[in-house]
Design an enzyme around this catalytic site. Structure first.
Site, PDB file in Angstrom:
ATOM      1  N   LYS A 153     -32.445 -26.840  45.747  1.00 23.19           N
ATOM      2  CA  LYS A 153     -32.213 -27.557  47.094  1.00 23.19           C
ATOM      3  C   LYS A 153     -30.293 -27.208  46.957  1.00 23.19           C
ATOM      4  CE  LYS A 153     -35.042 -31.256  45.052  1.00 23.19           C
ATOM      5  NZ  LYS A 153     -34.961 -31.866  44.040  1.00 23.19           N
TER       6      LYS A 153
ATOM      7  N   ARG B  68     -40.578 -11.102  26.911  1.00 23.47           N
ATOM      8  CA  ARG B  68     -40.014 -10.538  26.223  1.00 23.47           C
ATOM      9  C   ARG B  68     -39.403 -11.814  25.157  1.00 23.47           C
ATOM     10  NH1 ARG B  68     -42.575  -6.094  27.278  1.00 23.47           N
ATOM     11  NH2 ARG B  68     -40.923  -6.742  29.204  1.00 23.47           N
ATOM     12  N   THR B  69     -37.623 -11.224  25.981  1.00 18.06           N
ATOM     13  CA  THR B  69     -36.685 -12.015  26.217  1.00 18.06           C
ATOM     14  C   THR B  69     -37.043 -13.701  25.387  1.00 18.06           C
ATOM     15  OG1 THR B  69     -35.512 -10.285  26.805  1.00 18.06           O
ATOM     16  CG2 THR B  69     -34.189 -12.493  26.182  1.00 18.06           C
TER      17      THR B  69
ATOM     18  N   HIS C 226     -26.565  -7.867  27.588  1.00 19.24           N
ATOM     19  CA  HIS C 226     -28.384  -8.544  26.510  1.00 19.24           C
ATOM     20  C   HIS C 226     -27.829  -8.084  24.940  1.00 19.24           C
ATOM     21  CE1 HIS C 226     -32.065  -9.557  26.507  1.00 19.24           C
ATOM     22  NE2 HIS C 226     -32.580  -8.639  26.922  1.00 19.24           N
TER      23      HIS C 226
ATOM     24  N   ARG D  55     -31.012 -16.696  30.692  1.00 18.96           N
ATOM     25  CA  ARG D  55     -30.795 -15.121  31.451  1.00 18.96           C
ATOM     26  C   ARG D  55     -30.733 -15.579  33.652  1.00 18.96           C
ATOM     27  NH1 ARG D  55     -35.530 -10.747  31.301  1.00 18.96           N
ATOM     28  NH2 ARG D  55     -34.094  -9.982  29.210  1.00 18.96           N
TER      29      ARG D  55
HETATM   30  N1   CP Z   1     -36.366  -6.242  26.797  1.00 25.05           N
HETATM   31  C1   CP Z   1     -36.421  -7.428  27.593  1.00 25.05           C
HETATM   32  O1   CP Z   1     -35.555  -7.828  27.403  1.00 25.05           O
HETATM   33  O2   CP Z   1     -37.491  -7.744  27.608  1.00 25.05           O
HETATM   34  P1   CP Z   1     -38.237  -9.014  28.905  1.00 25.05           P
HETATM   35  O3   CP Z   1     -37.157  -8.176  30.652  1.00 25.05           O
HETATM   36  O4   CP Z   1     -39.452  -8.671  29.089  1.00 25.05           O
HETATM   37  O5   CP Z   1     -37.525 -10.182  28.162  1.00 25.05           O
END
Ligand code: CP
Length: 308
Positions: A80, A51-52, A129, A101
């Site tokens: 590397k 999703r993110t 998050h 991320r």
């Molecule tokens: N909600 C969320 O962070 O989903 P993903 O890990 O799929 O990005």
């Protein structure tokens, strides 16, 4: 120069949160706008995501930007031995904003301190998050008509769950009552309980998870027990199925109550609930597009007036 990175939502004022929500609302009206032509958005995902990453990339694409990046760090020169700092410095040469991320808590803050361009935190380990929180707030407002004075139940992995940590800090402006439901091994960390006390946030801890407890909820926020955060997989096996939401448990739910989940779901919500009017997790995920369009624009200093 002002650092426009979006690393945490904890420091945002109520006014700033409402401003970003207003921006997201504009994008929900029309997500297709050509305001990021000539911009490049980089998405660096050192941890898996569906999703993110896809909603950030869709957000950028629908605003006319071009997207570069990776979904798997194994294809990068990190294998590397290139450091995070050097990776960030390199990508800053190519892009206008970095969505990142990372599995390490604090990685986004670190990146924002070394990068000459804004960093958007798309999740840093078990820490925060914040873009998920903006879409959660958007969804809560959409379903409740307010963010104020709500009973918000957080269920599942409250220890490692970065979505619940971010949500808790952002809600400090809105006088919530939180209800924590988790196995002892995955209880809300003391540091976040202390945060609640410091900011006058009411919280209650429950052992039971049944229709009588759920009857008090405006928002029932389910979370996944995250296998990837455990060093002891026996412990994961012990706790993973502790809290499963089943249809009969909704028998006493308030009419306005909505079930949210940041997703992915593993075994927390039975599929029979998906068609129930209380289920709202797929609409919640859809809101990620609009919230992330707002975040990208804000980090690039594009204002609400400019998108109206
Ligand atoms: N909600 C969320 O962070 O989903 P993903 O890990 O799929 O990005």
């Amino acid at each position: 120069m002002e650092n426009r990175s979006f690393v945490t939502i904890a420091n945002h004022s109520r006014q700033k949160i409402e401003y970003l929500l207003a921006m997201a609302r504009e994008f929900e009206q029309n997500p297709n706008r050509d305001i990021l032509r000539h911009h490049v958005v980089a998405t660096l995902f050192f941890e898996p995501s569906t999703r993110t990453r896809l909603s950030f990339e869709t957000a950028a694409n629908r605003l006319g930007a071009r997207v570069i990046g990776f979904a798997d760090p194994k294809v990068t020169s990190g294998t590397k031995g290139e450091t995070l700092k050097d990776t960030i410095m390199m990508v800053s040469n190519y892009a206008d904003v970095i969505v990142m991320r990372h599995y390490l808590e604090g990685a986004a803050l670190y990146a924002s301190e070394v990068a000459p361009i804004p960093i958007i935190n798309a999740g840093d380990g078990a820490n925060q998050h914040p873009s998920q929180t903006l879409l959660d707030l958007y969804t809560i407002y959409q379903t409740q008509g307010t963010l104020d004075n709500l009973n918000i139940f957080l269920v599942g992995d409250l220890k490692y769950g970065r979505t619940v940590h971010s949500l808790l800090t952002a809600m400090r402006h809105f006088s919530p009552t939180f209800h924590f439901i988790a196995p002892d091994e995955l209880a809300m960390p003391d540091s976040y309980k202390q945060y609640c006390r410091d900011h006058g946030i009411r919280y209650v801890e429950h052992q039971d998870f049944d229709a009588n407890v759920i009857a008090e909820a405006d928002i029932l926020y389910m979370t996944r027990v995250q296998r990837e955060r455990f060093t002891d997989l026996m412990e994961y096996e012990r706790v993973k199925d502790r809290y499963l939401l089943k249809l009969p448990m909704l028998s006493k739910a308030r009419e306005n109550m909505k079930i949210l989940h940041p997703l992915p779901r593993v075994n927390e919500i039975e599929y029979a609930i998906d068609d129930n009017p209380h289920a709202y997790y797929f609409q919640q995920a859809r809101n990620g597009l609009f919230a992330r369009q707002a975040i990208i624009c804000d980090t690039l200093d594009i204002t609400l007036d400019e998108i109206k």
